[in-house]
Design an enzyme around this catalytic site. Structure first.
Site, PDB file in Angstrom:
ATOM      1  N   LYS A 375       0.855  -1.181   0.000  1.00 57.76           N
ATOM      2  CA  LYS A 375       0.000   0.000   0.000  1.00 57.76           C
ATOM      3  C   LYS A 375       0.896   1.238   0.000  1.00 57.76           C
ATOM      4  CE  LYS A 375      -3.495  -2.382   2.762  1.00 57.76           C
ATOM      5  NZ  LYS A 375      -4.626  -2.392   1.825  1.00 57.76           N
ATOM      6  N   ARG A 452      -9.393 -12.226   1.792  1.00 54.90           N
ATOM      7  CA  ARG A 452     -10.235 -13.301   1.250  1.00 54.90           C
ATOM      8  C   ARG A 452      -9.494 -14.644   1.253  1.00 54.90           C
ATOM      9  NH1 ARG A 452     -10.958 -10.083  -4.231  1.00 54.90           N
ATOM     10  NH2 ARG A 452     -10.783  -8.428  -2.663  1.00 54.90           N
TER      11      ARG A 452
END
Length: 595
Positions: A375, A452
């Site tokens: 990020k 996920r």
């Protein structure tokens, strides 16, 4: 949490090079999809956590001298240690008395804009305000006029008194109407907490200028919402500040909403629920250098030991997760010096009678750097990625509340695959293929879509517990925040029945959800040329494709819902966690308990 930000190849290479120079151990590689079990190892020099055995019902889940307890006790990076802070301990009582008879520190009168209307002689027309103003010699009407108090929601005015049974009186604005939703009731409670804190009051009473404005069937919910809002409004997380403020308020009387055992039980429920919300907030607020996966496992185990009559705890270490073939989860965890901990709490009612089995699964990334797709850049919010375990905070907050409430007839499994998503030579790379515990293979085309991957194995594990229904919660996608904003969570489910249950629970809790479609045609973007699927599709419909990914790891016979809570997990204005999800989960469990 998946975001649009990612690093350049050069930046990633520099970071990896620095990490590799730090320790030759980082050269070892963890990947279930390519290496036999014998080649698997932890990147940490700390001893691994031995799995806790399943303890018989009523026996305490003990960490003892395991590595989890040892790791949790080690000084955090920066030598940061949370201070012991007093949480609000407020006793609520429901009373049917004349407000003029009440004695205490502050009388809070909840008023609508209509309640403030005056007659030709500038006297209040409302009977309660007229009586109170007369008792105070007109001071109330004078103060309202001088302070330009109009009864708008959030407004308040406080008068210091002498010679009365109460030391102060406060008018608190409700807006145009009396509370008709849990959110409005909670807002009133927060306003009461605000004026009580400012006055350093130890006792308060709440009375409505127009109690008839509250519908009879809503009074119980209103009383609970006001109580919950008061406790949450009083609470301030100062564990990481050098100074903390003392909470003075200890007693709150709710006047005019009925009295008796039913109301008292509802007020106790509000206190129990609030303690779970506060616990959830504290977990999310804790920085990643303090709340490691080991510490999160320790906090979960404390719930089981505190409520050992209804809870058991199982903590799985790396080796046990390998045995269960959790390659998707372990792939995410591989780069971190802090080993993963797979956490499973099981609630069973004291009488052993179970009519329904539920599972609540929470994403437990105690920090998310993004991995090699790091990020970076404006809007990446890497400094806030401690909140990427917000789903697990909701799970354990609900567990704590339910341990006190003890609903009958329902068995609940609370499951979190806790780990960090970091960068190192042992870490998962873009293009790697991992194998989940149900045998499905996943091409990792973005390491910042890691949540996920951990949830995949957690959902398979949950299905293997023989449950009827599963709800998973995760700060999963920035796409959901773009779609619904910061206050609303997205829900995805193929089950209309489960959608109705959660919607009904949210109406009681006051939390906001919106059902989004599971558009099957979007799965086309999730197909891989070399594996069963990729872990992320294109930018369009990102929250939908994420939900479709999770669906691949749920048994078709199990009712399942995914909640993307990336927006409401955090309050940007207060720069603190909200405790979102706890209240709705508790209400959902209770509805399944009674049905």
């Amino acid at each position: 949490m998946a975001t649009a930000a990612s690093t350049s190849a050069a930046t990633a290479a520099v970071l990896a090079s620095r990490l590799l120079r730090r320790s030759p151990r980082l050269l070892r590689r963890l990947s279930l999809s390519r290496a036999p079990p014998a080649a698997l190892s932890s990147s940490s020099s700390r001893p691994l956590v031995a799995p806790l055995a399943r303890h018989p019902l009523g026996h305490r889940a003990r960490m003892g001298h395991t590595a989890a307890a040892a790791a949790a006790a080690e000084p955090a990076l920066g030598l940061t240690k949370p201070n012991a802070v007093e949480t609000p301990q407020v006793t609520f009582s429901a009373k049917d008395i004349e407000f003029s008879e009440w004695k205490g520190d502050i009388l809070a009168v909840a008023v609508t804009e209509k309640d403030l209307s005056k007659d030709s002689s500038s006297k209040f027309e409302n009977a309660v305000l007229k009586k109170l103003d007369s008792q105070l010699g007109g001071l109330l009407s004078e103060a309202a006029a001088e302070e330009d108090f109009t009864g708008k929601a959030g407004q308040s005015v406080v008068l210091r008194l002498a010679g009365q049974g109460f030391k102060r009186v406060s008018l608190i604005g409700l807006g145009q109407n009396a509370p008709s939703t849990a959110a409005a009731g909670r807002g009133l409670g927060e306003s009461v907490a605000s004026v009580a804190k400012a006055a350093q009051a130890s006792s308060a009473a709440i009375v409505f200028a127009s109690p008839s404005g509250i519908q009879e069937e809503f009074k119980l919910t209103a009383a609970a919402a006001i109580a919950s809002g008061t406790v949450l409004g009083l609470y301030e997380d100062s564990r990481y500040k050098s100074e903390s403020k003392k909470v003075h308020l200890k007693q709150v009387d709710v006047i005019g909403l009925g009295s008796g055992p039913e109301v008292d039980q509802k007020l106790k429920y509000a206190n129990d629920l609030s303690s779970g919300v506060i616990f959830g907030r504290e977990l999310v607020n804790s920085p990643a250098n303090v709340l490691t996966p080991a510490v999160l496992a320790e906090e979960a185990s404390k719930i089981a030991s505190t409520y050992s009559d209804v809870f058991t705890a199982t903590i799985l270490d790396v080796e046990k997760c390998k045995e269960l073939k959790m390659g998707s989860y372990l792939g995410v965890a591989a780069a971190s010096a802090n080993p993963p901990h797979f956490i499973h709490l099981c609630y069973k009612p004291t009488d052993g009678n179970v009519k329904r089995k539920l599972a609540i699964v929470g994403k437990g990334l105690t920090f998310d750097s993004g991995g090699y797709n790091i990020k970076t850049g404006p809007g990446c919010s890497i400094e806030l990625m401690k909140f990427d375990m917000g789903g697990s905070a909701a799970v354990f907050g609900a567990a704590k509340a339910l341990g006190q409430i003890k609903p009958p007839g329902v068995e609940v499994h609370f499951i979190v695959a806790a780990c960090e998503n970091m960068i190192s030579g042992t870490g998962m790379r873009p293009g790697d293929i991992v194998t989940a515990s149900n045998g499905k293979t996943i091409e990792v085309n973005n390491t910042d879509a890691e949540g996920r991957l951990t949830l995949a194995d957690a959902l398979v594990y949950a299905c293997n517990q023989g449950v009827d229904k599963i709800i998973d919660l995760a700060t999963l996608t920035g796409a959901c925040v773009v779609a619904l904003g910061p206050s609303i969570a997205g829900i995805f489910t193929p089950s209309d029945e489960l959608a109705k249950e959660v919607t009904a629970a949210s109406e009681v809790s006051g939390e906001k959800f919106w059902r989004l479609p599971l558009e099957e045609s979007y799965w086309e973007s999730m197909k891989s040329g070399v594996a069963d699927m990729v872990n992320t599709g294109g930018r369009q419909g990102g929250s939908i494709t994420a939900a479709l990914f999770l669906k691949q790891f749920v048994d078709e016979k199990v009712q399942w819902m995914h909640i993307d809570m990336a927006g409401p997990v955090w309050n940007d204005k207060k720069r603190a966690a909200t405790g979102f999800g706890v209240s709705t989960l508790v209400e959902w469990v209770l509805k399944n308990s009674s049905s």
